[in-house]
Design a protein around this motif. Structure first.
Motif, short mmCIF file in Angstrom:
data_model
loop_
_atom_site.label_atom_id
_atom_site.label_comp_id
_atom_site.label_asym_id
_atom_site.label_seq_id
_atom_site.Cartn_x
_atom_site.Cartn_y
_atom_site.Cartn_z
N GLY A 23 0.85 -0.67 -0.36
CA GLY A 23 -0.35 0.24 0.27
C GLY A 23 0.78 1.10 -0.36
O GLY A 23 1.62 1.67 0.44
N TYR A 26 -1.27 5.42 3.25
CA TYR A 26 -1.66 5.22 4.59
C TYR A 26 -0.81 5.33 5.54
O TYR A 26 -1.70 6.17 6.36
CB TYR A 26 -2.08 3.50 4.55
N GLY A 30 -1.67 5.00 9.62
CA GLY A 30 -3.27 4.23 8.93
C GLY A 30 -3.26 2.43 8.77
O GLY A 30 -3.90 1.78 8.86
N PHE A 31 -1.93 1.90 8.34
CA PHE A 31 -2.11 -0.16 8.74
C PHE A 31 -2.21 -0.11 9.47
O PHE A 31 -3.03 -1.44 9.99
CB PHE A 31 -0.49 -0.21 7.83
N ILE A 34 -5.89 0.62 9.46
CA ILE A 34 -6.89 -0.60 9.18
C ILE A 34 -6.12 -2.20 9.01
O ILE A 34 -7.28 -3.37 9.39
CB ILE A 34 -6.02 -0.74 7.68
N ILE A 71 -8.62 -3.32 2.21
CA ILE A 71 -7.65 -2.60 1.66
C ILE A 71 -8.32 -2.31 -0.06
O ILE A 71 -8.19 -0.98 -0.31
CB ILE A 71 -6.67 -2.72 1.44
#
Length: 79
Positions: A23, A26, A30-31, A34, A71
């Motif tokens: 990705g 992010y 962000g990860f 997620i 995602i």
């Protein structure tokens, strides 16, 4: 109890999800988010199919699957 385990496993899986989907945009936080949401999604999906894990590896795998699904959905919506 399972909810907490899904979230903790999801945070670990967030990092793994970042490695799997490569990705961009992010960032680390962000990860992690997620991964936590992926833990909830993966745990829910696995429970729907009666695939209950009794160890952390199974929980992390479920969270990884949930993170990848999340995602994929986010990328589809962004386009």
């Amino acid at each position: 109890m399972f909810f907490t385990i899904w979230i903790i496993s999801g945070i670990i899986a967030g990092w793994l999800t970042g490695l799997v989907v490569k990705g961009r945009g992010y960032g680390l936080i962000g990860f992690l988010v997620i991964g936590a949401l992926g833990g909830i999604i993966g745990g829910w999906i696995f429970r729907m199919f009666w695939l209950l894990s009794s160890n952390w590896i199974g929980n992390i795998f479920a969270a990884l699957i949930g993170g990848v699904i999340l995602i994929a959905i986010v990328r589809t919506i962004r386009r």
